[in-house]
Design a protein around this motif. Structure first.
Motif, PDB file in Angstrom:
ATOM      1  N   MET A 149       0.844  -1.181   0.000  1.00  0.00           N
ATOM      2  CA  MET A 149       0.000   0.000   0.000  1.00  0.00           C
ATOM      3  C   MET A 149       0.896   1.253   0.000  1.00  0.00           C
ATOM      4  SD  MET A 149      -2.529   1.414   2.977  1.00  0.00           S
ATOM      5  CE  MET A 149      -4.060   0.623   2.636  1.00  0.00           C
ATOM      6  N   LEU A 150       0.581   2.184  -0.868  1.00  0.00           N
ATOM      7  CA  LEU A 150       1.417   3.377  -1.029  1.00  0.00           C
ATOM      8  C   LEU A 150       1.447   4.237   0.237  1.00  0.00           C
ATOM      9  CD1 LEU A 150       3.253   5.048  -2.797  1.00  0.00           C
ATOM     10  CD2 LEU A 150       1.208   6.131  -3.789  1.00  0.00           C
ATOM     11  N   LEU A 151       0.330   4.361   0.918  1.00  0.00           N
ATOM     12  CA  LEU A 151       0.305   5.153   2.153  1.00  0.00           C
ATOM     13  C   LEU A 151       1.349   4.630   3.141  1.00  0.00           C
ATOM     14  CD1 LEU A 151      -0.782   7.260   4.137  1.00  0.00           C
ATOM     15  CD2 LEU A 151      -2.623   5.660   4.695  1.00  0.00           C
ATOM     16  N   GLU A 152       1.410   3.335   3.327  1.00  0.00           N
ATOM     17  CA  GLU A 152       2.362   2.769   4.287  1.00  0.00           C
ATOM     18  C   GLU A 152       3.799   2.958   3.808  1.00  0.00           C
ATOM     19  OE1 GLU A 152       3.809   1.000   7.748  1.00  0.00           O
ATOM     20  OE2 GLU A 152       1.952   2.021   7.256  1.00  0.00           O
ATOM     21  N   THR A 153       4.046   2.782   2.531  1.00  0.00           N
ATOM     22  CA  THR A 153       5.391   2.984   1.972  1.00  0.00           C
ATOM     23  C   THR A 153       5.879   4.397   2.228  1.00  0.00           C
ATOM     24  OG1 THR A 153       5.039   1.332   0.246  1.00  0.00           O
ATOM     25  CG2 THR A 153       6.742   3.004  -0.178  1.00  0.00           C
ATOM     26  N   LEU A 154       5.049   5.387   1.912  1.00  0.00           N
ATOM     27  CA  LEU A 154       5.461   6.783   2.075  1.00  0.00           C
ATOM     28  C   LEU A 154       5.498   7.187   3.544  1.00  0.00           C
ATOM     29  CD1 LEU A 154       3.767   8.497  -0.988  1.00  0.00           C
ATOM     30  CD2 LEU A 154       6.098   7.603  -0.756  1.00  0.00           C
ATOM     31  N   ARG A 155       4.624   6.624   4.354  1.00  0.00           N
ATOM     32  CA  ARG A 155       4.665   6.898   5.799  1.00  0.00           C
ATOM     33  C   ARG A 155       6.002   6.436   6.378  1.00  0.00           C
ATOM     34  NH1 ARG A 155       4.063   4.910  10.717  1.00  0.00           N
ATOM     35  NH2 ARG A 155       3.899   2.758   9.989  1.00  0.00           N
ATOM     36  N   VAL A 156       6.440   5.244   6.002  1.00  0.00           N
ATOM     37  CA  VAL A 156       7.717   4.719   6.494  1.00  0.00           C
ATOM     38  C   VAL A 156       8.872   5.588   6.015  1.00  0.00           C
ATOM     39  CG1 VAL A 156       9.323   2.772   6.269  1.00  0.00           C
ATOM     40  CG2 VAL A 156       6.914   2.346   6.809  1.00  0.00           C
ATOM     41  N   LEU A 157       8.856   5.995   4.739  1.00  0.00           N
ATOM     42  CA  LEU A 157       9.922   6.861   4.223  1.00  0.00           C
ATOM     43  C   LEU A 157       9.927   8.205   4.948  1.00  0.00           C
ATOM     44  CD1 LEU A 157       9.679   6.146   0.395  1.00  0.00           C
ATOM     45  CD2 LEU A 157      11.493   5.409   1.973  1.00  0.00           C
ATOM     46  N   GLU A 158       8.745   8.763   5.154  1.00  0.00           N
ATOM     47  CA  GLU A 158       8.623  10.060   5.839  1.00  0.00           C
ATOM     48  C   GLU A 158       9.175   9.963   7.259  1.00  0.00           C
ATOM     49  OE1 GLU A 158       7.528  14.072   5.801  1.00  0.00           O
ATOM     50  OE2 GLU A 158       6.785  12.760   4.216  1.00  0.00           O
ATOM     51  N   ILE A 159       8.757   8.949   7.982  1.00  0.00           N
ATOM     52  CA  ILE A 159       9.207   8.783   9.361  1.00  0.00           C
ATOM     53  C   ILE A 159      10.715   8.534   9.415  1.00  0.00           C
ATOM     54  CG2 ILE A 159       9.038   7.277  11.387  1.00  0.00           C
ATOM     55  CD1 ILE A 159       6.029   7.084  10.827  1.00  0.00           C
ATOM     56  N   SER A 160      11.257   7.884   8.405  1.00  0.00           N
ATOM     57  CA  SER A 160      12.709   7.670   8.399  1.00  0.00           C
ATOM     58  C   SER A 160      13.455   8.999   8.372  1.00  0.00           C
ATOM     59  CB  SER A 160      13.134   6.778   7.231  1.00  0.00           C
ATOM     60  OG  SER A 160      13.109   7.465   5.998  1.00  0.00           O
ATOM     61  N   LEU A 161      12.853  10.010   7.768  1.00  0.00           N
ATOM     62  CA  LEU A 161      13.478  11.340   7.736  1.00  0.00           C
ATOM     63  C   LEU A 161      13.460  12.021   9.106  1.00  0.00           C
ATOM     64  CD1 LEU A 161      12.198  12.471   4.253  1.00  0.00           C
ATOM     65  CD2 LEU A 161      14.602  12.220   4.921  1.00  0.00           C
ATOM     66  N   HIS A 162      12.727  11.479  10.059  1.00  0.00           N
ATOM     67  CA  HIS A 162      12.728  11.986  11.433  1.00  0.00           C
ATOM     68  C   HIS A 162      13.836  11.339  12.266  1.00  0.00           C
ATOM     69  CE1 HIS A 162       8.073  12.577  10.938  1.00  0.00           C
ATOM     70  NE2 HIS A 162       8.770  13.402  10.193  1.00  0.00           N
ATOM     71  N   ASP A 163      14.400  10.255  11.779  1.00  0.00           N
ATOM     72  CA  ASP A 163      15.391   9.470  12.512  1.00  0.00           C
ATOM     73  C   ASP A 163      16.740  10.189  12.527  1.00  0.00           C
ATOM     74  OD1 ASP A 163      17.437   7.623  13.210  1.00  0.00           O
ATOM     75  OD2 ASP A 163      16.271   5.948  12.419  1.00  0.00           O
ATOM     76  N   PRO A 164      17.306  10.442  13.700  1.00  0.00           N
ATOM     77  CA  PRO A 164      18.603  11.128  13.778  1.00  0.00           C
ATOM     78  C   PRO A 164      19.719  10.426  13.000  1.00  0.00           C
ATOM     79  CG  PRO A 164      17.597  11.020  15.943  1.00  0.00           C
ATOM     80  CD  PRO A 164      16.752  10.180  15.036  1.00  0.00           C
ATOM     81  N   HIS A 165      19.663   9.089  12.899  1.00  0.00           N
ATOM     82  CA  HIS A 165      20.688   8.368  12.140  1.00  0.00           C
ATOM     83  C   HIS A 165      20.577   8.666  10.641  1.00  0.00           C
ATOM     84  CE1 HIS A 165      20.482   5.999  15.900  1.00  0.00           C
ATOM     85  NE2 HIS A 165      21.789   6.055  15.766  1.00  0.00           N
TER      86      HIS A 165
END
Length: 126
Positions: free
Chosen positions: A1-17
């Motif tokens: 599902m595209l929503l989940e794919t983009l949600r995961v990518l978006e949240i990864s941009l919040h990760d300090p690493h």
């Protein structure tokens, strides 16, 4: 599902690493990336990479209420709310966010992002 794919990518941009890794940031952000920050400042890809890679201590970011609108087969608008997690798991710095994602030969990349200050909201799992 595209929503989940983009949600995961978006949240990864919040990760300090991820935020401290220039190569990873550049892999997630489109070469023509632009941002209108919650401060009102405008940023290019070069500006944002230089800023976040060197920002030092970074806030923990909570995000929720993700919604997706697919604008074309290769373009999607992701909107959600976020806040910084403060002491005692309290939220502060509430923001409405919108990201425009474009599918390229290298996968989905964020093309545009905007953050707008908003009123407080209750934290919930979504």
């Amino acid at each position: 599902m595209l929503l989940e794919t983009l949600r995961v990518l978006e949240i990864s941009l919040h990760d300090p690493h991820v935020r401290s890794n220039q190569a990873r940031l550049e892999a997630l952000l489109h070469p023509a990336f632009r941002e209108l920050g919650r401060s009102g400042m405008q940023y290019s890809l070069e500006d944002i990479v230089a800023h976040v890679v060197n920002e030092g201590v970074q806030p923990v970011i909570w995000s929720q209420d993700f919604e997706l609108e697919q604008l074309a087969p290769d373009v999607a608008l992701l909107i959600y709310r976020s806040a910084h997690v403060a002491a005692l798991d309290q939220l502060e710095c509430y923001t409405n966010r919108a990201s425009l994602w474009q599918h390229t030969e290298d996968g989905w990349k964020m093309r545009f992002h905007q953050g707008t200050p908003t009123s407080a909201f209750d934290k919930r799992d979504t």
